[in-house]
Scaffold this motif. Structure first.
Motif, PDB file in Angstrom:
ATOM      1  N   PHE A 192       0.839  -1.205   0.000  1.00 31.02           N
ATOM      2  CA  PHE A 192       0.000   0.000   0.000  1.00 31.02           C
ATOM      3  C   PHE A 192       0.873   1.254   0.000  1.00 31.02           C
ATOM      4  CE2 PHE A 192      -2.546  -3.213   2.313  1.00 31.02           C
ATOM      5  CZ  PHE A 192      -3.544  -3.370   1.366  1.00 31.02           C
ATOM      6  N   VAL A 193       1.982   1.158   0.765  1.00 31.78           N
ATOM      7  CA  VAL A 193       2.890   2.296   0.885  1.00 31.78           C
ATOM      8  C   VAL A 193       3.513   2.625  -0.474  1.00 31.78           C
ATOM      9  CG1 VAL A 193       5.058   3.058   1.944  1.00 31.78           C
ATOM     10  CG2 VAL A 193       3.337   1.842   3.317  1.00 31.78           C
ATOM     11  N   ARG A 194       3.819   1.586  -1.227  1.00 33.29           N
ATOM     12  CA  ARG A 194       4.454   1.770  -2.535  1.00 33.29           C
ATOM     13  C   ARG A 194       3.625   2.702  -3.420  1.00 33.29           C
ATOM     14  NH1 ARG A 194       4.523  -3.588  -4.793  1.00 33.29           N
ATOM     15  NH2 ARG A 194       2.411  -3.014  -5.418  1.00 33.29           N
ATOM     16  N   ASP A 195       2.301   2.548  -3.394  1.00 31.75           N
ATOM     17  CA  ASP A 195       1.434   3.297  -4.306  1.00 31.75           C
ATOM     18  C   ASP A 195       0.792   4.531  -3.688  1.00 31.75           C
ATOM     19  OD1 ASP A 195       1.984   1.285  -6.135  1.00 31.75           O
ATOM     20  OD2 ASP A 195       0.225   0.103  -5.549  1.00 31.75           O
ATOM     21  N   VAL A 196       1.041   4.767  -2.413  1.00 31.45           N
ATOM     22  CA  VAL A 196       0.244   5.758  -1.677  1.00 31.45           C
ATOM     23  C   VAL A 196       0.354   7.190  -2.217  1.00 31.45           C
ATOM     24  CG1 VAL A 196       1.871   6.424   0.157  1.00 31.45           C
ATOM     25  CG2 VAL A 196      -0.571   6.247   0.674  1.00 31.45           C
ATOM     26  N   ALA A 197       1.497   7.506  -2.835  1.00 32.10           N
ATOM     27  CA  ALA A 197       1.688   8.883  -3.297  1.00 32.10           C
ATOM     28  C   ALA A 197       1.047   9.147  -4.666  1.00 32.10           C
ATOM     29  CB  ALA A 197       3.179   9.217  -3.344  1.00 32.10           C
ATOM     30  N   SER A 238      -1.562   6.830  -6.092  1.00 33.23           N
ATOM     31  CA  SER A 238      -2.808   6.113  -6.347  1.00 33.23           C
ATOM     32  C   SER A 238      -3.860   6.528  -5.333  1.00 33.23           C
ATOM     33  CB  SER A 238      -2.555   4.598  -6.291  1.00 33.23           C
ATOM     34  OG  SER A 238      -3.725   3.915  -5.870  1.00 33.23           O
ATOM     35  N   GLU A 239      -4.995   7.016  -5.859  1.00 39.75           N
ATOM     36  CA  GLU A 239      -6.103   7.441  -5.001  1.00 39.75           C
ATOM     37  C   GLU A 239      -6.606   6.281  -4.154  1.00 39.75           C
ATOM     38  OE1 GLU A 239      -7.868   9.784  -3.582  1.00 39.75           O
ATOM     39  OE2 GLU A 239      -6.303  11.056  -4.430  1.00 39.75           O
ATOM     40  N   ALA A 255      -5.004   3.502  -3.171  1.00 41.89           N
ATOM     41  CA  ALA A 255      -4.053   3.120  -2.112  1.00 41.89           C
ATOM     42  C   ALA A 255      -4.143   4.121  -0.959  1.00 41.89           C
ATOM     43  CB  ALA A 255      -2.633   3.047  -2.657  1.00 41.89           C
ATOM     44  N   ALA A 256      -4.227   5.419  -1.302  1.00 42.10           N
ATOM     45  CA  ALA A 256      -4.336   6.460  -0.271  1.00 42.10           C
ATOM     46  C   ALA A 256      -5.632   6.297   0.521  1.00 42.10           C
ATOM     47  CB  ALA A 256      -4.255   7.844  -0.905  1.00 42.10           C
ATOM     48  N   ALA A 257      -6.704   5.945  -0.185  1.00 42.72           N
ATOM     49  CA  ALA A 257      -8.002   5.771   0.482  1.00 42.72           C
ATOM     50  C   ALA A 257      -7.952   4.612   1.474  1.00 42.72           C
ATOM     51  CB  ALA A 257      -9.094   5.537  -0.558  1.00 42.72           C
ATOM     52  N   ILE A 258      -7.259   3.540   1.099  1.00 40.49           N
ATOM     53  CA  ILE A 258      -7.139   2.390   1.999  1.00 40.49           C
ATOM     54  C   ILE A 258      -6.346   2.767   3.246  1.00 40.49           C
ATOM     55  CG2 ILE A 258      -6.067   0.101   2.255  1.00 40.49           C
ATOM     56  CD1 ILE A 258      -6.969  -0.436  -0.668  1.00 40.49           C
ATOM     57  N   VAL A 259      -5.225   3.470   3.029  1.00 42.24           N
ATOM     58  CA  VAL A 259      -4.413   3.884   4.180  1.00 42.24           C
ATOM     59  C   VAL A 259      -5.218   4.826   5.079  1.00 42.24           C
ATOM     60  CG1 VAL A 259      -2.332   5.102   4.936  1.00 42.24           C
ATOM     61  CG2 VAL A 259      -2.219   3.531   2.985  1.00 42.24           C
ATOM     62  N   ARG A 260      -5.979   5.728   4.461  1.00 39.66           N
ATOM     63  CA  ARG A 260      -6.809   6.660   5.241  1.00 39.66           C
ATOM     64  C   ARG A 260      -7.824   5.889   6.082  1.00 39.66           C
ATOM     65  NH1 ARG A 260      -8.603   9.589   1.359  1.00 39.66           N
ATOM     66  NH2 ARG A 260      -7.061  11.263   1.456  1.00 39.66           N
ATOM     67  N   ALA A 261      -8.449   4.894   5.478  1.00 38.37           N
ATOM     68  CA  ALA A 261      -9.456   4.087   6.187  1.00 38.37           C
ATOM     69  C   ALA A 261      -8.829   3.317   7.350  1.00 38.37           C
ATOM     70  CB  ALA A 261     -10.127   3.125   5.215  1.00 38.37           C
ATOM     71  N   ILE A 262      -7.654   2.723   7.111  1.00 38.67           N
ATOM     72  CA  ILE A 262      -6.959   1.987   8.182  1.00 38.67           C
ATOM     73  C   ILE A 262      -6.594   2.953   9.306  1.00 38.67           C
ATOM     74  CG2 ILE A 262      -4.928   0.589   8.783  1.00 38.67           C
ATOM     75  CD1 ILE A 262      -4.845  -0.364   5.862  1.00 38.67           C
ATOM     76  N   SER A 263      -6.194   4.159   8.916  1.00 37.61           N
ATOM     77  CA  SER A 263      -5.802   5.180   9.885  1.00 37.61           C
ATOM     78  C   SER A 263      -6.971   5.587  10.790  1.00 37.61           C
ATOM     79  CB  SER A 263      -5.245   6.388   9.124  1.00 37.61           C
ATOM     80  OG  SER A 263      -4.996   7.441  10.011  1.00 37.61           O
ATOM     81  N   MET A 264      -8.134   5.794  10.175  1.00 40.63           N
ATOM     82  CA  MET A 264      -9.352   6.145  10.933  1.00 40.63           C
ATOM     83  C   MET A 264      -9.725   5.021  11.896  1.00 40.63           C
ATOM     84  SD  MET A 264     -10.191   9.066   9.844  1.00 40.63           S
ATOM     85  CE  MET A 264     -10.410  10.175   8.471  1.00 40.63           C
ATOM     86  N   LEU A 265      -9.693   3.811  11.354  1.00 39.71           N
ATOM     87  CA  LEU A 265     -10.030   2.627  12.143  1.00 39.71           C
ATOM     88  C   LEU A 265      -9.065   2.498  13.322  1.00 39.71           C
ATOM     89  CD1 LEU A 265     -11.993   0.198  11.847  1.00 39.71           C
ATOM     90  CD2 LEU A 265     -10.113  -1.015  10.730  1.00 39.71           C
ATOM     91  N   GLY A 266      -7.774   2.658  13.033  1.00 38.83           N
ATOM     92  CA  GLY A 266      -6.750   2.562  14.066  1.00 38.83           C
ATOM     93  C   GLY A 266      -6.978   3.587  15.169  1.00 38.83           C
ATOM     94  N   ALA A 267      -7.324   4.813  14.767  1.00 43.21           N
ATOM     95  CA  ALA A 267      -7.565   5.883  15.742  1.00 43.21           C
ATOM     96  C   ALA A 267      -8.728   5.521  16.649  1.00 43.21           C
ATOM     97  CB  ALA A 267      -7.835   7.195  15.016  1.00 43.21           C
ATOM     98  N   THR A 268      -9.784   5.002  16.036  1.00 39.37           N
ATOM     99  CA  THR A 268     -10.971   4.637  16.806  1.00 39.37           C
ATOM    100  C   THR A 268     -10.666   3.515  17.796  1.00 39.37           C
ATOM    101  OG1 THR A 268     -12.264   5.177  14.852  1.00 39.37           O
ATOM    102  CG2 THR A 268     -13.397   3.946  16.591  1.00 39.37           C
ATOM    103  N   LEU A 269      -9.830   2.572  17.363  1.00 38.27           N
ATOM    104  CA  LEU A 269      -9.526   1.422  18.214  1.00 38.27           C
ATOM    105  C   LEU A 269      -8.318   1.672  19.121  1.00 38.27           C
ATOM    106  CD1 LEU A 269     -10.043  -1.401  15.541  1.00 38.27           C
ATOM    107  CD2 LEU A 269     -11.627  -0.712  17.348  1.00 38.27           C
ATOM    108  N   ASP A 324      10.319  10.688  -0.431  1.00 34.54           N
ATOM    109  CA  ASP A 324       9.797  11.833   0.316  1.00 34.54           C
ATOM    110  C   ASP A 324       8.310  12.031   0.043  1.00 34.54           C
ATOM    111  OD1 ASP A 324      12.036  12.861   1.796  1.00 34.54           O
ATOM    112  OD2 ASP A 324      12.944  13.380  -0.137  1.00 34.54           O
ATOM    113  N   ALA A 325       7.882  11.727  -1.190  1.00 35.62           N
ATOM    114  CA  ALA A 325       6.464  11.889  -1.540  1.00 35.62           C
ATOM    115  C   ALA A 325       5.602  10.931  -0.714  1.00 35.62           C
ATOM    116  CB  ALA A 325       6.256  11.639  -3.031  1.00 35.62           C
ATOM    117  N   GLN A 326       6.075   9.689  -0.566  1.00 39.20           N
ATOM    118  CA  GLN A 326       5.349   8.711   0.265  1.00 39.20           C
ATOM    119  C   GLN A 326       5.298   9.191   1.716  1.00 39.20           C
ATOM    120  OE1 GLN A 326       7.795   5.312  -0.479  1.00 39.20           O
ATOM    121  NE2 GLN A 326       6.599   4.602  -2.247  1.00 39.20           N
TER     122      GLN A 326
END
Ligand code: C2E
Ligand code: MG
Ligand code: MG
Ligand code: MG
Length: 287
Positions: A201-206, A208-209, A211-225, A237-239
């Motif tokens: 996911f990290v490879r494409d995050v900078a 790919s929309e 890949a970024a959306a998946i990381v964002r979702a995991i991030s939200m979930l992680g924050a909640t939990l 640096d872009a990643q």
């Protein structure tokens, strides 16, 4: 004729199978000897806070083979797992990582990878306790990395072992998150402190929309939990910029450093500095 050819093919495959089996047995015997001869070694890769500074180092095992040079764990960990050698090997890694981490400055943690097989082997809680007591490393400075294979076992024994280990103060991270088939429902019930987002996911995050959306979702979930988020395999640096925006508290990858021998750790700490702030929960840095 056709029959003869069939038999020939059969024999050919037999030959391939048995030579593969033999190669595996050879490696197994060599690995057993390597453990006894002290040919294994730990490399360390820094884990860097989004706010700057080293939070910890992940221990990554290497085999310094007398003829073949440095052998990657991708080659010998599967052999160790199938042969059961992973249990003594894993105990060696635990003991060595804790002992080496004792030489690092106070808050810096060490991350140790565990195989699913180690949960089935001897008492893992006892091994962890022995490694901590033998080295004097405070439990808070040890973090165990488990894979989705462990989570997927969904066994009450595994969960209770992890709970007992966490009760010591040891942290637990879920490695390579997103590559397996484990459901996000497990994140609720499994005793975890951290999620490590897989490199794919990290490879494409900078760029790919999705890949970024998946990381964002995991991030939200992680924050909640209440889970900390680590991103593995950060190379550009872009990643890094994108992962920071998406709320990853911790970053790891060649951008900061490849895994390096233990004697390079002091130099890495001088270059990257030690993080003195408590780490953010996932999602806290989302803007
Ligand atoms: P892992 O735990 O997911 O470790 C991360 C792997 O990604 C490491 O490979 C590391 O060198 C590599 N890596 C780190 N940063 C980057 C990057 O920016 N780009 C790319 N392309 N790769 C990066 P390594 O050291 O070859 O280890 C491979 C796997 O072997 C580990 O994956 C882990 O599953 C296993 N392993 C390593 N040491 C141990 C151990 O002591 N016990 C067990 N059970 N497994 C281990
Ligand atoms: Mg790992
Ligand atoms: Mg990983
Ligand atoms: Mg991996």
């Amino acid at each position: 004729e056709a029959k003869g050819a069939g038999r020939g093919t059969h024999r050919f495959f037999d030959w391939i199978m048995s030579s593969r089996l033999q190669a595996r047995r050879d490696m197994e015997a060599e690995l057993r000897a390597a453990l006894a001869r002290d040919e294994l070694e730990l490399f360390y890769q820094p884990q860097v806070a989004a706010t700057g500074g080293v939070v910890g180092f992940e221990a990554l095992v290497r085999w310094r083979h007398p003829e073949r040079g440095l052998v990657s764990p991708a080659e010998f960990i599967p052999v160790a797992e199938e042969s059961g050698l992973i249990v003594p090997l894993g105990e060696w890694v635990l003991r060595t990582a804790c002992a080496e981490a004792m030489r690092w400055p106070e808050p810096v943690r060490v991350g140790v990878n565990l195989s699913a097989a180690q949960f089935a082997g001897r008492d893992l809680h006892a091994s962890v306790l022995a490694a901590l007591q033998g080295s004097g490393l405070p439990a808070e400075r040890l973090e165990l990395e488990i894979t989705e294979a462990v989570v997927l076992k969904d066994s009450p024994e595994v969960v209770s072992t992890l709970r007992r280990i966490r009760a010591l103060g040891v942290r637990v991270a879920l490695d390579d998150f997103g590559t397996g088939y484990s459901s996000i429902a497990y994140l609720r019930s499994f005793p975890l402190d951290k999620i490590k987002i897989d490199r794919s996911f990290v490879r494409d995050v900078a760029h790919s929309e999705s890949a970024a959306a998946i990381v964002r979702a995991i991030s939200m979930l992680g924050a909640t939990l209440g889970l900390t988020l680590n991103a593995e395999g950060v190379e550009t640096d872009a990643q890094l910029a994108q992962l920071r925006r998406l709320g990853c508290a911790e970053l790891q990858g060649f951008l900061f450093s490849a895994p390096r021998p233990a004697h390079d750790v002091p130099q890495l700490l001088r270059e990257l500095a030690v993080c003195r702030q408590p780490s953010l929960a996932a999602g806290e840095a989302v803007t």
